[in-house]
Design a protein around this motif. Structure first.
Motif, short mmCIF file in Angstrom:
data_model
loop_
_atom_site.label_atom_id
_atom_site.label_comp_id
_atom_site.label_asym_id
_atom_site.label_seq_id
_atom_site.Cartn_x
_atom_site.Cartn_y
_atom_site.Cartn_z
N SER A 87 -62.77 0.85 -54.15
CA SER A 87 -63.54 0.22 -55.24
C SER A 87 -63.43 -1.33 -54.90
CB SER A 87 -62.53 0.47 -56.63
OG SER A 87 -61.33 -0.14 -56.40
N ARG A 88 -62.60 -1.88 -54.18
CA ARG A 88 -62.82 -3.17 -53.65
C ARG A 88 -64.17 -3.35 -52.82
NH1 ARG A 88 -57.92 -7.06 -51.43
NH2 ARG A 88 -59.20 -8.82 -50.62
N GLN A 89 -64.33 -2.24 -51.86
CA GLN A 89 -65.57 -2.64 -51.25
C GLN A 89 -66.91 -2.42 -52.11
OE1 GLN A 89 -65.30 1.04 -48.72
NE2 GLN A 89 -63.34 0.12 -47.31
N ILE A 90 -66.73 -1.76 -53.21
CA ILE A 90 -67.88 -1.71 -54.23
C ILE A 90 -67.94 -3.14 -54.75
CG2 ILE A 90 -68.88 -0.75 -56.24
CD1 ILE A 90 -69.09 1.15 -53.70
N LEU A 91 -67.05 -3.49 -55.00
CA LEU A 91 -67.15 -5.15 -55.81
C LEU A 91 -67.42 -6.01 -54.85
CD1 LEU A 91 -63.72 -5.19 -57.87
CD2 LEU A 91 -66.20 -5.14 -58.58
N ASP A 92 -67.18 -5.86 -53.38
CA ASP A 92 -67.84 -6.73 -52.40
C ASP A 92 -69.20 -6.47 -52.38
OD1 ASP A 92 -65.45 -7.80 -51.72
OD2 ASP A 92 -64.81 -6.48 -50.03
N ARG A 93 -69.78 -5.45 -52.30
CA ARG A 93 -71.11 -4.93 -52.35
C ARG A 93 -72.04 -5.58 -53.41
NH1 ARG A 93 -73.59 -3.94 -48.63
NH2 ARG A 93 -72.34 -1.83 -47.97
N ILE A 94 -71.40 -5.22 -54.77
CA ILE A 94 -72.33 -5.65 -55.76
C ILE A 94 -72.06 -7.24 -56.25
CG2 ILE A 94 -72.22 -3.33 -56.81
CD1 ILE A 94 -70.30 -4.06 -58.77
N GLY A 95 -71.05 -7.70 -55.73
CA GLY A 95 -70.72 -9.11 -55.91
C GLY A 95 -71.49 -10.26 -54.82
N ASP A 96 -72.01 -9.42 -53.94
CA ASP A 96 -72.86 -10.29 -53.03
C ASP A 96 -74.22 -10.65 -53.50
OD1 ASP A 96 -75.46 -9.50 -51.05
OD2 ASP A 96 -73.69 -10.75 -49.94
N THR A 97 -74.59 -12.04 -53.23
CA THR A 97 -75.78 -12.69 -53.66
C THR A 97 -76.87 -11.67 -53.44
OG1 THR A 97 -74.84 -14.66 -53.19
CG2 THR A 97 -77.28 -14.86 -53.42
N TRP A 98 -77.32 -11.37 -52.33
CA TRP A 98 -78.57 -10.61 -52.04
C TRP A 98 -78.41 -9.56 -52.70
CZ3 TRP A 98 -80.68 -14.44 -50.68
CH2 TRP A 98 -80.13 -15.66 -49.82
N SER A 99 -77.47 -8.71 -52.79
CA SER A 99 -77.34 -7.41 -53.72
C SER A 99 -77.75 -7.45 -55.13
CB SER A 99 -76.03 -6.57 -53.44
OG SER A 99 -75.68 -6.33 -52.33
N VAL A 100 -77.34 -8.47 -55.66
CA VAL A 100 -77.56 -8.86 -57.15
C VAL A 100 -78.89 -9.01 -57.18
CG1 VAL A 100 -77.07 -10.39 -59.13
CG2 VAL A 100 -75.26 -9.59 -57.63
N LEU A 101 -79.65 -9.90 -56.45
CA LEU A 101 -81.06 -10.27 -56.64
C LEU A 101 -81.74 -8.94 -56.30
CD1 LEU A 101 -80.99 -13.76 -54.88
CD2 LEU A 101 -81.18 -13.19 -57.16
N ILE A 102 -81.50 -8.03 -55.37
CA ILE A 102 -82.28 -6.99 -55.27
C ILE A 102 -82.20 -6.05 -56.33
CG2 ILE A 102 -82.26 -5.09 -53.74
CD1 ILE A 102 -81.48 -6.77 -51.35
N VAL A 103 -81.02 -5.83 -56.85
CA VAL A 103 -80.95 -4.94 -58.04
C VAL A 103 -81.63 -5.47 -59.26
CG1 VAL A 103 -79.03 -4.08 -59.90
CG2 VAL A 103 -78.57 -4.04 -57.35
N VAL A 104 -81.71 -6.72 -59.51
CA VAL A 104 -82.23 -7.12 -60.37
C VAL A 104 -84.01 -7.25 -60.32
CG1 VAL A 104 -83.02 -9.41 -61.63
CG2 VAL A 104 -80.49 -8.79 -61.30
N GLU A 141 -86.13 -16.01 -52.03
CA GLU A 141 -86.06 -16.99 -51.09
C GLU A 141 -84.61 -17.43 -50.47
OE1 GLU A 141 -87.71 -20.72 -53.02
OE2 GLU A 141 -89.32 -19.48 -53.84
N GLY A 142 -84.61 -17.49 -48.92
CA GLY A 142 -83.41 -18.00 -48.23
C GLY A 142 -82.77 -16.46 -47.61
N VAL A 143 -83.31 -15.21 -48.03
CA VAL A 143 -82.57 -14.22 -47.28
C VAL A 143 -83.48 -14.11 -45.86
CG1 VAL A 143 -84.01 -12.35 -48.37
CG2 VAL A 143 -81.86 -11.91 -47.53
N SER A 144 -82.43 -13.85 -44.73
CA SER A 144 -83.29 -13.61 -43.65
C SER A 144 -83.55 -12.04 -43.39
CB SER A 144 -82.10 -13.93 -42.39
OG SER A 144 -80.85 -13.18 -42.66
N PRO A 145 -84.31 -11.92 -42.44
CA PRO A 145 -84.78 -10.27 -42.38
C PRO A 145 -83.56 -9.59 -42.10
CG PRO A 145 -86.45 -11.69 -41.41
CD PRO A 145 -85.18 -12.61 -41.89
N LYS A 146 -82.64 -10.25 -41.37
CA LYS A 146 -81.48 -9.34 -40.96
C LYS A 146 -80.50 -8.97 -42.03
CE LYS A 146 -77.05 -9.57 -38.15
NZ LYS A 146 -76.38 -10.32 -37.41
N MET A 147 -80.36 -10.02 -42.99
CA MET A 147 -79.54 -9.87 -44.27
C MET A 147 -80.15 -9.03 -45.37
SD MET A 147 -76.58 -11.06 -43.80
CE MET A 147 -76.07 -10.50 -45.60
N LEU A 148 -81.39 -9.17 -45.31
CA LEU A 148 -82.19 -8.14 -46.34
C LEU A 148 -82.03 -6.68 -45.81
CD1 LEU A 148 -83.95 -7.76 -48.74
CD2 LEU A 148 -85.77 -8.37 -47.41
#
Length: 120
Positions: A12-29, A46-53
């Motif tokens: 469950s902590r891994q899931i919180l890490d995933r959904i608490g990540d800036t890029w994950s939140v913006l992608i979901v929205v 803006e600001g997300v690198s291809p690798k991080m995306l």
């Protein structure tokens, strides 16, 4: 199995890490209003690198929050969309987005006060 997000090895902590990540939140929205192509996500977030995306999209797909659909056309086209699980997450994340936008002035004022006080 007992779960506790405070335990470092708990899934469950891994899931919180995933959904608490800036890029994950913006992608979901962004995907809440329908499927988007990789290039649309990259341009809008803006600001997300291809690798991080790419990493974030793969993680969200692995966790069952988004789907990746490859269309057999030339040139190849790939769409990303929220799953029903991802849509249930959006119901929560939407509140965070609205809160951040509604309270940015308050947060900025608090930061300025803190910085001014800390500089003394």
């Amino acid at each position: 199995m007992e779960t506790s997000a405070y335990a470092k090895d708990c899934p469950s902590r891994q899931i919180l890490d995933r959904i608490g990540d800036t890029w994950s939140v913006l992608i979901v929205v962004m995907l809440a209003d329908g499927p988007h192509r990789y290039t649309e996500l990259a341009k809008r977030i803006e600001g997300v690198s291809p690798k991080m995306l790419t990493q974030t999209l793969r993680g969200l797909e692995r966790d069952g929050l988004i789907t990746r659909t490859v269309h057999a056309v030339v040139p190849p086209r790939v769409d990303y969309a929220l799953t029903s699980l991802g849509q249930s997450l959006y119901a929560l994340v939407e509140g965070l987005e609205k809160w951040a936008e509604a309270h940015i002035d308050d947060v900025q004022a608090a930061r300025e006060n803190y910085d001014a006080y800390s500089a003394k």
